[in-house]
Motif scaffolding. Structure first.
Motif, PDB file in Angstrom:
ATOM      1  N   HIS A  10       2.130   1.727  -3.676  1.00 54.23           N
ATOM      2  CA  HIS A  10       0.955   2.168  -4.430  1.00 54.23           C
ATOM      3  C   HIS A  10       0.694   3.652  -4.156  1.00 54.23           C
ATOM      4  N   ASP A  12      -5.743   7.437  -8.400  1.00 58.42           N
ATOM      5  CA  ASP A  12      -5.731   6.140  -7.718  1.00 58.42           C
ATOM      6  C   ASP A  12      -6.132   5.028  -8.701  1.00 58.42           C
ATOM      7  N   HIS A  49      -4.249   9.223   1.125  1.00 61.90           N
ATOM      8  CA  HIS A  49      -5.540   8.705   0.658  1.00 61.90           C
ATOM      9  C   HIS A  49      -5.842   7.275   1.125  1.00 61.90           C
ATOM     10  N   ASP A  50      -4.823   6.463   1.415  1.00 65.48           N
ATOM     11  CA  ASP A  50      -5.087   5.073   1.822  1.00 65.48           C
ATOM     12  C   ASP A  50      -4.714   4.806   3.273  1.00 65.48           C
ATOM     13  N   ARG A  73       0.826  -1.202   0.000  1.00 64.85           N
ATOM     14  CA  ARG A  73       0.000   0.000   0.000  1.00 64.85           C
ATOM     15  C   ARG A  73       0.870   1.267   0.000  1.00 64.85           C
TER      16      ARG A  73
HETATM   17 MG    MG Z   1      -5.496   3.721  -3.286  1.00 61.42          MG
END
Ligand code: MG
Length: 381
Positions: free
Chosen positions: A68, A191, A97-98, A65
Motif C-alpha cells: 500500500h 493515500d 506515512h504509515d 501495509r
Molecule cells: Mg496509508
C-alpha cells in the motif's frame, strides 16, 4: 500544470535542517538522504508484515501495509512531478506515512487507543511515527533515531490532520498555526486514492464485494465500467474491472492535480509561505469529485470495512492486543530489557503501547498463543 516554482519546498534552507547537524552529502540532496534512511529503517521493513485491510489468512497477494505504501508513493510522485513540487520530499513522506501503524490495521490502532485511554493517554499513529524516527530506530553512532529533516518530521505529523498548539506544546517546532507544504498535503489525498481503489480490488478478490454491488453503489466506477464494457463486449469481467478501476484512479489523480492548481491561482499564491498562510489546505478535489470520493468511501465502510467477515478479524485483533497489553501492564518484567529501561521516563502504559505498536501481525499472534499457553498452565488447564 506546473505551479510557481517557489511553491515547492526547496532543497536548502530551514526545512532541510536536522536535529543533529550533518555535513552535506557530495551528490545526494537532503530529501534523497531521508528517503534512503526511511527505506533502510527496520520499521519500514516491518510494514510487510502488517495488515492493510486483509489479514494473511486471505492470501499473500492482498495488499500489505508495505505494498500500500509503495502505491501511495507512486501516486504521490505523479502528482508532485506534475505540479512541480519537490519529488524527493514527497516520496519520503509517502514512504514514511504509515510507519507508525500498529499490527492489524485500524482495529489494532483502536485497541491500543482504548487501552491507553484508561490511563489518560491516546494512541495516534502519526505521533507514534515521529517517536519511531526520532527515537526507536538505532542506526547511528552519534544519535538515536534517523535524524530526518524538519520538512519530513513536520510532514509525518501534519500530513493528515492538524494539531492544536495548546494540546500539543511538545510539537511547537512544527509550525502548528500554519498549513503544511503541498508536498505533505498531497500525501493524505494520495493515500485516499490508493486505498479507495485498492480496497475495491481486494474486496472483490476476497469475494466480500461483488461487481454488481460496486457498479450499483460507486458511481465513479460505474461511469467507466459501462463505457468500457460497451467497447469490449465479451471481454473477461476481471479485465473490464481492472480497466475501469485504472480509469477511476486516473480520474481522481487528474482532478486533484487540476483542482489544486486552480486553488493556487484563485488565491494568488506564488510561494511556499502563501501555501502555509492560506486559511484552508490548498490541495483537494473539486466539489463534484469530492462527492464521488465520499460515496466510494461510504460504500467501502458499509460493505467492506464493517462487514461481518472482517468484523470477526477485528474482534480477534482487539482481543489479542488488549490481552497482551494487560499482561505486560501487570507484569512489566516480561517486557524486553530495552523497553523496560524506559518505563521510568515514559510510564508503563506508553512503553507497553510502543512495544505492541512495533510488532507485525504474525509476531503478536505467536506471542499471544504463547501467553495463552502459559496462562492455561498456570491455572492448571
Ligand atoms: Mg496509508
Amino acid at each position: 500544470m506546473v505551479l510557481p516554482s517557489a511553491c515547492a519546498v526547496p532543497d536548502t534552507g530551514v526545512l532541510t535542517e536536522r536535529r543533529h547537524p550533518e555535513s552535506p552529502h557530495p551528490y545526494r540532496s537532503p530529501f534523497q538522504r531521508d528517503r534512503a534512511r526511511i527505506i533502510h529503517a527496520r520499521a519500514f521493513r516491518r510494514l510487510a508484515g502488517k495488515t492493510q485491510v486483509f489479514t494473511h489468512r486471505y492470501s499473500d497477494h492482498f495488499r500489505s501495509r508495505l505494498t500500500h505504501t509503495m502505491e501511495v508513493a507512486q501516486i504521490a510522485r505523479t502528482i508532485a512531478t506534475t505540479l512541480g513540487l519537490n519529488q524527493d520530499l514527497t516520496e519520503s513522506l509517502a514512504l514514511v506515512h504509515d510507519i507508525g501503524h500498529p499490527p492489524f490495521g485500524h482495529a489494532g490502532e483502536r485497541a491500543l487507543d482504548e487501552a491507553l485511554q484508561k490511563h489518560g493517554l491516546r494512541f495516534d499513529h502519526n505521533l507514534h511515527a515521529l517517536r519511531i524516527v526520532e527515537y526507536f530506530e538505532l542506526r547511528y553512532l552519534d544519535f538515536r533515531g534517523l535524524n530526518l529533516t524538519l520538512a519530513v518530521r513536520e510532514g509525518i505529523i501534519k500530513h493528515s490532520r492538524d494539531y492544536s498548539p495548546v494540546k500539543h506544546p511538545e510539537l511547537v517546532a512544527y509550525f502548528l498555526d500554519q498549513r503544511p507544504p503541498l508536498e505533505a498535503q498531497i500525501i493524505d489525498l494520495a493515500d485516499e486514492i490508493a486505498y479507495l481503489t485498492a480496497d475495491l480490488d481486494d474486496g472483490l478478490e476476497a469475494g466480500i464485494l461483488t461487481l454488481d454491488s460496486i457498479r450499483q453503489h460507486v458511481s465513479l466506477f460505474e461511469r467507466f465500467y459501462a463505457q468500457i464494457e460497451a467497447r469490449h463486449p465479451g471481454a473477461l469481467e476481471k479485465l473490464l474491472f481492472n480497466e475501469a478501476l485504472k480509469h477511476m484512479l486516473n480520474a481522481l489523480v487528474g482532478d486533484l492535480i487540476a483542482e489544486t492548481q486552480h486553488r493556487v491561482q484563485l488565491h494568488n499564491i506564488a510561494s511556499l509561505e502563501g501555501i502555509r498562510l492560506v486559511k484552508d489546505r490548498v490541495a483537494g478535489f473539486s466539489a463534484s469529485m469530492e462527492a464521488l470520493r465520499m460515496e466510494t468511501k461510504r460504500y467501502l465502510y458499509d460493505h467492506l470495512y464493517n462487514c461481518e467477515e472482517l468484523t470477526r478479524d477485528h474482534e480477534k485483533a482487539e482481543r489479542v492486543i488488549l490481552d497482551l497489553f494487560q499482561a505486560w501492564s501487570t507484569d512489566p518484567a516480561l517486557l524486553p530489557a530495552s523497553y523496560s529501561a524506559q518505563i521510568e521516563e515514559e510510564g508503563l502504559p506508553r512503553i507497553v503501547a510502543d512495544y505492541i505498536a512495533g510488532m507485525t501481525d504474525n509476531f503478536i499472534l505467536d506471542l499471544h498463543k504463547e501467553w495463552q499457553g502459559a496462562t492455561a498452565s498456570s491455572i492448571g488447564i
